[in-house]
Design a protein around this motif. Structure first.
Motif, PDB file in Angstrom:
ATOM      1  N   PRO A  12       0.728  -1.347  -0.037  1.00 28.73           N
ATOM      2  CA  PRO A  12      -0.099   0.006   0.105  1.00 28.73           C
ATOM      3  C   PRO A  12       0.703   1.292   0.054  1.00 28.73           C
ATOM      4  N   LEU A  35       2.859   5.685   6.996  1.00 29.59           N
ATOM      5  CA  LEU A  35       3.212   4.159   7.144  1.00 29.59           C
ATOM      6  C   LEU A  35       2.045   3.554   8.097  1.00 29.59           C
ATOM      7  N   MET A  39      -0.405   1.479   5.914  1.00 33.38           N
ATOM      8  CA  MET A  39       0.157  -0.047   6.297  1.00 33.38           C
ATOM      9  C   MET A  39      -0.440  -0.643   7.339  1.00 33.38           C
ATOM     10  N   PHE A  40      -0.088   0.025   8.566  1.00 33.22           N
ATOM     11  CA  PHE A  40      -0.245  -0.646   9.796  1.00 33.22           C
ATOM     12  C   PHE A  40      -1.851  -0.682   9.970  1.00 33.22           C
ATOM     13  N   PRO A  42      -4.658  -0.145   8.246  1.00 29.90           N
ATOM     14  CA  PRO A  42      -5.704  -1.275   7.388  1.00 29.90           C
ATOM     15  C   PRO A  42      -5.415  -2.678   7.922  1.00 29.90           C
ATOM     16  N   ALA A  43      -3.959  -3.117   8.069  1.00 30.95           N
ATOM     17  CA  ALA A  43      -3.798  -4.686   8.412  1.00 30.95           C
ATOM     18  C   ALA A  43      -4.315  -4.802   9.761  1.00 30.95           C
ATOM     19  N   PHE A  44      -4.091  -3.828  10.741  1.00 35.79           N
ATOM     20  CA  PHE A  44      -4.073  -4.544  12.046  1.00 35.79           C
ATOM     21  C   PHE A  44      -5.559  -4.134  12.623  1.00 35.79           C
ATOM     22  N   THR A  46      -6.788  -1.623  14.358  1.00 34.69           N
ATOM     23  CA  THR A  46      -6.817  -1.149  15.841  1.00 34.69           C
ATOM     24  C   THR A  46      -8.297  -0.843  16.204  1.00 34.69           C
TER      25      THR A  46
ATOM     26  N   TRP B 121       5.814  -5.021   4.240  1.00 34.73           N
ATOM     27  CA  TRP B 121       4.286  -5.256   3.831  1.00 34.73           C
ATOM     28  C   TRP B 121       3.861  -6.875   3.888  1.00 34.73           C
ATOM     29  N   ILE B 124       3.789  -7.574   7.850  1.00 32.37           N
ATOM     30  CA  ILE B 124       2.576  -7.008   8.215  1.00 32.37           C
ATOM     31  C   ILE B 124       1.601  -8.000   8.010  1.00 32.37           C
ATOM     32  N   GLN B 128      -1.057  -9.980  10.475  1.00 33.51           N
ATOM     33  CA  GLN B 128      -2.491  -9.722  10.472  1.00 33.51           C
ATOM     34  C   GLN B 128      -2.974 -11.114  10.597  1.00 33.51           C
ATOM     35  N   ILE B 138      -4.458  -6.887  17.890  1.00 32.62           N
ATOM     36  CA  ILE B 138      -3.558  -5.959  17.925  1.00 32.62           C
ATOM     37  C   ILE B 138      -3.987  -4.736  18.154  1.00 32.62           C
ATOM     38  N   VAL B 139      -3.732  -3.735  19.363  1.00 30.16           N
ATOM     39  CA  VAL B 139      -4.469  -2.979  19.828  1.00 30.16           C
ATOM     40  C   VAL B 139      -3.705  -1.662  19.895  1.00 30.16           C
TER      41      VAL B 139
END
Lengths: 348, 348
Positions: A12, A35, A39-40, A42-44, A46, B121, B124, B128, B138-139
């Motif tokens: 991404p 980043l 990246m983080f 959308p993936a995780f 939160t 990526w 990541i 996920q 993952i918070v």
């Protein structure tokens, strides 16, 4: 570095522009935001939609806060601080920014083969004292050692949890037009202290880092009944980046007054020599607070009792758009933007 | 590396012997134990007196577990796993070893300048998927970037919290004479998988790491009413180190039977070629369990349903002293000791 052909999903982050990670991706500015956002997040996915220092969670029906930070500061010891105490205070402060009472801390060490044992011992002792001073308990830990030349002496990660004992929602979404913007003390000392050691600069006086825990101060505000809308500690990217993020997240315009910024003369002088703008310089024991006008007097009296340089620096405007502006000393107004990275890498 | 003259307290590790940190200080063996027992524990005074994967804490009257691990495995991708999924599973598994239901995870990245963006990526995405598979959220997270040559691509720290919903005390102190010792599956694959990639070895079949989450399996044992006395996941230092630590902490002697150890033929063969003893080789999805005899049948049926190679391997003796012995294939008995470090650094 290895890659794996199984994955074909498009990265991404546009890799034509950024084929590799740059120092600026860790600098608290625009590239780090990219980043995180592209990246983080959308993936995780939160739980919190709004970026913040610590996440608020529910555990057995109670509200808790959880946060983590890794510390890679160079040098390991500097005037007013060291990587060990910073690793305690930084995470304690992130919990405090959610209005949480810090309770428990985990510590993960990544040591480079060859680190002098006495250096490690000094850092451990600093951490012990810092945890005691900040009233948080170190409860679990881990140690890894990497080959010589694959680390840099010592990196420390801490993660913390705290309990939220109030009903406020302390986050950018709670910021309102008319809110008063305050900072908890003078700005820019941490960044300048690091820079001075790293570059071998000498000023008339030694500028010491402001590295310190702020949780007690936040709890004091809460106990006094101050209706805190938002808090943010002023680390990587300094005041400017914190304001920018909160303005963006709340979609409100904010204006600060350069004349009101508490910046010590020696820090201002050092910034001029180094070509730094102090509003972008990192702090490690300072926060910005967004407080409704009715509670400003109470807030000021508590903050200035701790640090006489705490000060009102601006106000949230009744305008949408997420812009941050600063009235300069000569009366003009300029837009305060995000930097791409940090003026000074490895500040924390 | 910098030191600071303010501190003069004597370093508790004899610096004549160990003036510097060695790779073995991170290897899960004797030197790591020394570092933890002589330096970290006296300084940090952790709440738990007994070393364990995760610490049990009280939060608003409820029992929770908290743990942390940093991941520095080299290479980043290997047959059966990668640093990203390992960073999720490893911490989930540490929570499971306290009998906790994993809930929340923090992630801290330390990236080296120059890491290919596509590698990040891929990692990541693996994280996920792993978090989804292990049913943990993952918070919160943090990213630092260090200069080229001051890191090794990517290091990941995760810290996790989980909730303890049973009344058992799952720890070495609860181990009793007569307890049956079981392992949850075949041993030694992770270490051999890493070694094969690192050294460019080829075996007839590709040996895949056993890296996997085990929390569901532990919760299944608890739900079935198994009175678990102690659990330990078999990472750095392998089965031998885990048994040694638990024997020392419980001050009980334990005996295992080499004939009962579930070790695949290809892994055994690779160990012979490489000169490794499989009981010291790291796993990333296996644990040892100490169970009263009355519950062994139930435990075996649950464990073997998941992994047919799960097996009873020995028993706790009615003798004090913390010794671990192994009856060998030819009938002799030998003492199982701790190694100084790990046969293979940077395994996790």
């Amino acid at each position: 570095m290895e890659s794996n052909p199984d994955f074909n999903l498009t990265c991404p982050i546009p890799i034509d522009n950024y084929p590799q990670v740059l120092l600026a991706h860790g600098g608290g500015g625009r590239l780090m935001n990219q980043l995180i956002e592209q990246m983080f997040r959308p993936a995780f996915g939160t739980s919190s939609d709004i970026p913040h220092d610590a996440t608020t969670l529910t555990l057995t029906g109670k509200k808790i806060a959880m946060t983590t930070d890794s510390y890679v500061v160079n040098p390991l010891f500097f005037p007013g601080g060291d990587i060990g105490s910073m690793a305690i205070y930084g995470t304690v402060n992130d919990l405090a920014m959610a209005g949480a009472r810090p309770l428990y801390l985990s510590v993960g060490f990544i040591l480079e083969e060859g680190l002098p044992m006495t250096t490690l011992w000094q850092i451990i002792q600093r951490m012990q004292m810092a945890a005691k001073g900040a009233d948080i308990q170190i409860v679990t830990g881990d140690t890894k050692v990497v080959d010589r030349g694959k680390g840099d002496g010592i990196f420390i990660n801490t993660a913390g949890i705290g309990i939220i004992e109030h009903e406020l929602r302390i986050c950018p979404e709670s910021v309102q037009p008319g809110d008063i913007i305050l900072v908890s003390g003078d700005l820019g000392r941490h960044g300048i202290a690091i820079m001075a050691v790293r570059e071998g600069l000498e000023f008339e006086t030694t500028i010491e880092s402001d590295s310190a825990p702020v949780a007690d101060l936040v709890l004091e505000l809460l106990n006094a009944g101050v209706e805190i809308h938002c808090l943010r500690d002023l680390t990587r990217g300094g005041l400017a980046s914190a304001l920018h993020e909160i303005a963006t997240a709340s979609n409100l315009q904010m204006e600060i007054d350069e004349n009101q910024l508490p910046i010590r003369e020696d820090v201002q002088g050092a910034c001029e020599i180094l070509g730094f703008d102090p509003i972008y310089v990192a702090n490690e024991g300072r926060f910005v607070a967004f407080i409704p006008a009715k509670d400003v007097e109470k807030t000021c009296s508590i903050l200035t009792a701790k640090n006489p340089q705490a000060s009102v620096i601006g106000q949230v405007q009744d305008k949408a758009g997420g812009l941050v502006t600063m009235r300069s000393k000569i009366g003009s107004t300029r837009i305060v933007d995000l930097l791409s990275g940090e003026q000074l890498p490895r500040i924390c």
